[in-house]
Design a protein around this motif. Structure first.
Motif, PDB file in Angstrom:
ATOM      1  N   GLU A   1      49.846  30.834  -3.044  1.00 42.84           N
ATOM      2  CA  GLU A   1      50.377  29.466  -3.142  1.00 42.84           C
ATOM      3  C   GLU A   1      51.902  29.475  -3.020  1.00 42.84           C
ATOM      4  O   GLU A   1      52.497  28.533  -2.488  1.00 42.84           O
ATOM      5  CB  GLU A   1      49.947  28.828  -4.464  1.00 42.84           C
ATOM      6  CG  GLU A   1      48.436  28.611  -4.556  1.00 42.84           C
ATOM      7  CD  GLU A   1      48.037  28.019  -5.895  1.00 42.84           C
ATOM      8  OE1 GLU A   1      48.150  26.798  -6.075  1.00 42.84           O
ATOM      9  OE2 GLU A   1      47.612  28.796  -6.780  1.00 42.84           O
ATOM     10  N   VAL A   2      52.524  30.525  -3.544  1.00 38.46           N
ATOM     11  CA  VAL A   2      53.981  30.657  -3.408  1.00 38.46           C
ATOM     12  C   VAL A   2      54.317  31.055  -1.964  1.00 38.46           C
ATOM     13  O   VAL A   2      55.229  30.487  -1.340  1.00 38.46           O
ATOM     14  CB  VAL A   2      54.532  31.707  -4.397  1.00 38.46           C
ATOM     15  CG1 VAL A   2      56.048  31.837  -4.255  1.00 38.46           C
ATOM     16  CG2 VAL A   2      54.154  31.340  -5.831  1.00 38.46           C
ATOM     17  N   ALA A   3      53.540  31.993  -1.429  1.00 43.01           N
ATOM     18  CA  ALA A   3      53.792  32.478  -0.067  1.00 43.01           C
ATOM     19  C   ALA A   3      53.702  31.337   0.942  1.00 43.01           C
ATOM     20  O   ALA A   3      54.473  31.283   1.913  1.00 43.01           O
ATOM     21  CB  ALA A   3      52.789  33.577   0.283  1.00 43.01           C
ATOM     22  N   HIS A   4      52.781  30.414   0.707  1.00 44.60           N
ATOM     23  CA  HIS A   4      52.601  29.292   1.629  1.00 44.60           C
ATOM     24  C   HIS A   4      53.886  28.460   1.721  1.00 44.60           C
ATOM     25  O   HIS A   4      54.304  28.039   2.808  1.00 44.60           O
ATOM     26  CB  HIS A   4      51.434  28.432   1.148  1.00 44.60           C
ATOM     27  CG  HIS A   4      51.179  27.241   2.001  1.00 44.60           C
ATOM     28  ND1 HIS A   4      50.579  27.328   3.235  1.00 44.60           N
ATOM     29  CD2 HIS A   4      51.500  25.936   1.824  1.00 44.60           C
ATOM     30  CE1 HIS A   4      50.521  26.126   3.774  1.00 44.60           C
ATOM     31  NE2 HIS A   4      51.076  25.263   2.937  1.00 44.60           N
TER      32      HIS A   4
ATOM     33  N   VAL B   1      63.979  37.304   2.288  1.00 43.09           N
ATOM     34  CA  VAL B   1      63.264  36.779   1.119  1.00 43.09           C
ATOM     35  C   VAL B   1      63.607  37.673  -0.068  1.00 43.09           C
ATOM     36  O   VAL B   1      63.128  38.814  -0.163  1.00 43.09           O
ATOM     37  CB  VAL B   1      61.738  36.731   1.352  1.00 43.09           C
ATOM     38  CG1 VAL B   1      61.051  36.119   0.134  1.00 43.09           C
ATOM     39  CG2 VAL B   1      61.404  35.926   2.606  1.00 43.09           C
ATOM     40  N   ASN B   2      64.463  37.167  -0.940  1.00 39.51           N
ATOM     41  CA  ASN B   2      64.860  37.913  -2.136  1.00 39.51           C
ATOM     42  C   ASN B   2      63.821  37.651  -3.218  1.00 39.51           C
ATOM     43  O   ASN B   2      63.901  36.658  -3.943  1.00 39.51           O
ATOM     44  CB  ASN B   2      66.250  37.454  -2.597  1.00 39.51           C
ATOM     45  CG  ASN B   2      67.343  37.945  -1.675  1.00 39.51           C
ATOM     46  OD1 ASN B   2      67.466  39.146  -1.428  1.00 39.51           O
ATOM     47  ND2 ASN B   2      68.136  37.033  -1.143  1.00 39.51           N
ATOM     48  N   ASN B   3      62.840  38.552  -3.285  1.00 32.71           N
ATOM     49  CA  ASN B   3      61.709  38.350  -4.190  1.00 32.71           C
ATOM     50  C   ASN B   3      61.661  39.363  -5.326  1.00 32.71           C
ATOM     51  O   ASN B   3      61.154  39.047  -6.404  1.00 32.71           O
ATOM     52  CB  ASN B   3      60.412  38.421  -3.364  1.00 32.71           C
ATOM     53  CG  ASN B   3      59.192  38.645  -4.232  1.00 32.71           C
ATOM     54  OD1 ASN B   3      58.667  37.720  -4.840  1.00 32.71           O
ATOM     55  ND2 ASN B   3      58.734  39.894  -4.329  1.00 32.71           N
TER      56      ASN B   3
ATOM     57  N   GLY C   1      55.656  45.030  -1.991  1.00 29.49           N
ATOM     58  CA  GLY C   1      54.497  45.908  -2.128  1.00 29.49           C
ATOM     59  C   GLY C   1      53.342  45.353  -2.953  1.00 29.49           C
ATOM     60  O   GLY C   1      52.223  45.873  -2.890  1.00 29.49           O
ATOM     61  N   ARG C   2      53.596  44.331  -3.741  1.00 28.90           N
ATOM     62  CA  ARG C   2      52.499  43.766  -4.542  1.00 28.90           C
ATOM     63  C   ARG C   2      52.856  42.328  -4.947  1.00 28.90           C
ATOM     64  O   ARG C   2      53.961  41.839  -4.683  1.00 28.90           O
ATOM     65  CB  ARG C   2      52.219  44.611  -5.795  1.00 28.90           C
ATOM     66  CG  ARG C   2      53.370  44.686  -6.766  1.00 28.90           C
ATOM     67  CD  ARG C   2      52.963  45.366  -8.079  1.00 28.90           C
ATOM     68  NE  ARG C   2      54.022  45.288  -9.049  1.00 28.90           N
ATOM     69  CZ  ARG C   2      54.995  46.200  -9.213  1.00 28.90           C
ATOM     70  NH1 ARG C   2      54.985  47.288  -8.471  1.00 28.90           N
ATOM     71  NH2 ARG C   2      55.944  46.020 -10.108  1.00 28.90           N
ATOM     72  N   GLY C   3      51.898  41.687  -5.571  1.00 35.00           N
ATOM     73  CA  GLY C   3      52.130  40.372  -6.163  1.00 35.00           C
ATOM     74  C   GLY C   3      52.599  39.335  -5.147  1.00 35.00           C
ATOM     75  O   GLY C   3      52.107  39.258  -4.016  1.00 35.00           O
ATOM     76  N   ILE C   4      53.579  38.546  -5.560  1.00 35.36           N
ATOM     77  CA  ILE C   4      54.061  37.441  -4.730  1.00 35.36           C
ATOM     78  C   ILE C   4      54.686  37.970  -3.433  1.00 35.36           C
ATOM     79  O   ILE C   4      54.461  37.424  -2.349  1.00 35.36           O
ATOM     80  CB  ILE C   4      55.087  36.603  -5.534  1.00 35.36           C
ATOM     81  CG1 ILE C   4      54.392  35.934  -6.738  1.00 35.36           C
ATOM     82  CG2 ILE C   4      55.755  35.559  -4.647  1.00 35.36           C
ATOM     83  CD1 ILE C   4      55.349  35.293  -7.741  1.00 35.36           C
TER      84      ILE C   4
END
Ligand code: NAP
Length: 253
Positions: free
Chosen positions: A223-226, A82-84, A14-17
Motif C-alpha cells: 500500500e505504501v509502495a503503490h 527513495v530514502n526508505n 531488501g525487506r519490508g516497505i
C-alpha cells in the motif's frame, strides 16, 4: 505507467516497505539499485527483479560515501531516489541514550540529506527526477516513547519541504510518504517491545497497534509502495513538497 529507461535507488530495499517499493518500481520497468546491510536480503530481491544490490551501512558517513562510489559507473544518473532505510527504537525520554538519538538522526535523516545532495543536482541537469522520502506519521504528529524517532522523521519531512521549495522551478519533485503501522519486521519488533514492557501477550500488543488506525489494521507494504510508484509518474509532476499520510485516517493533515 512506464518507468522504462529510468533508474531508481531504493535504500533499505531488501525487506519490508523498501522491498515492496523496489518490486513495484521494477514492475513498472525501472532498473533498481538496492541497498541495505544484509547482503542476503538485497541480493535475493535484486535477483528476483533483475536489479543491483550494493551493501552499505547508511548510519555511517563512510557507508553513504561508499554507496555513492559504488553506484554503477560512479557517474551514472539516478532518476528516482527513495530514502526508505530507517530504524525505530523506542524508550522513555530518560532512557533514550545519545547513541539511540545519534543513530536515529544519522540513518533516518542525515543519510537522506547526503544522498539528496549528491544525486539531486544530476537529476536537475538531466531534466527529470523524483525524490520520495519514507517518513512516518511520526513525522507529522508526536507519539510517546519515540523522541529520537519522531525528531528524525519530523526532520525528514522538514528536509522534504525545504528541498521542494528550493527545487520548485526544476523538473525534480520531492515528497514524503508518512505511513502508520505497516506489517513488517519493524512492527513485529514494536509488538514484542510493547508485550515485554506492558506484560501483555503479543496478540494484545499487536491489537494495540491495530487500534491506532481508524481502520483497525496494519497496512501492507504494497500500500505504501503503490503511493511511491504514483509519485514517480510523469503525471505526478504537480505533487511537490507534500508529506502524504498513508495510515487509514490516523493523521488527517
Ligand atoms: P524493516 O523491515 O525493519 O526494514 C528496514 C530497512 O532499512 C531494511 O532493509 C534494513 O536493512 C534497512 N536499514 C536499517 N538500518 C540500516 C542501516 N544502518 N544502513 C542501511 N540500511 C539500513 O522496516 P520497514 O517497516 O520496512 O521500514 C522502512 C521505512 O518505513 C523506515 O524508514 C521506517 O521508519 C518507515 N516506516 C515504517 C513503519 C512500520 O510500521 N513498519 C511505519 C512508518 C514508517 P538492513 O537491516 O539489512 O540494513
Amino acid at each position: 505507467m512506464s518507468l522504462r529507461g529510468k533508474t531508481a535507488l531504493v535504500t533499505g530495499g531488501g525487506r519490508g516497505i523498501g522491498r515492496a517499493i523496489a518490486e513495484h518500481l521494477a514492475a513498472a520497468g525501472a532498473r533498481v539499485v538496492l541497498t541495505g546491510r544484509t547482503l542476503g536480503e538485497i541480493e535475493e530481491v535484486a535477483g528476483k527483479i533483475g536489479g543491483l544490490a550494493i551493501r552499505a551501512d547508511l548510519a555511517e558517513r563512510a557507508g553513504v560515501e561508499g554507496l555513492l562510489a559504488a553506484l554503477p559507473g560512479h557517474a551514472e544518473r539516478i532518476d528516482m531516489l527513495v530514502n526508505n532505510a530507517g530504524l525505530a527504537d523506542s524508550a522513555p525520554l530518560a532512557r533514550t541514550t545519545n547513541t539511540m538519538w545519534d543513530t536515529a538522526l544519522a540513518l533516518n535523516v542525515t543519510a537522506a540529506f547526503e544522498l539528496c545532495r549528491a544525486l539531486v543536482p544530476p537529476m536537475v541537469a538531466a531534466g527529470w527526477g523524483r525524490v520520495v522520502n519514507v517518513a512516518s506519521n511520526a513525522g507529522i504528529s508526536g507519539y510517546s516513547y519515540t523522541s529520537a524517532y519522531c525528531a528524525s522523521k519530523h526532520a525528514l519531512v522538514g528536509l522534504t519541504r525545504a528541498l521542494a521549495a528550493e527545487l520548485a522551478r526544476t523538473p525534480v519533485t520531492v515528497n514524503a510518504v508518512c505511513p502508520g503501522w505497516v506489517d513488517t519486521r519493524m512492527s513485529d519488533e514494536a509488538t514484542r517491545r510493547i508485550a515485554d514492557t506492558t506484560k501483555r501477550s503479543t496478540e494484545e500488543a499487536r491489537a494495540a497497534l491495530e487500534r491506532m488506525s481508524p481502520q483497525r489494521r496494519l497496512l501492507a507494504p504494497a500500500e505504501v509502495a503503490h503511493v511511491v510508484l504514483m509519485l514517480c509518474a510523469d503525471e505526478a509532476r504537480g505533487v511537490h513538497g507534500q508529506a502524504i499520510p498513508i495510515d487509514g485516517g490516523q493523521v488527517m493533515a
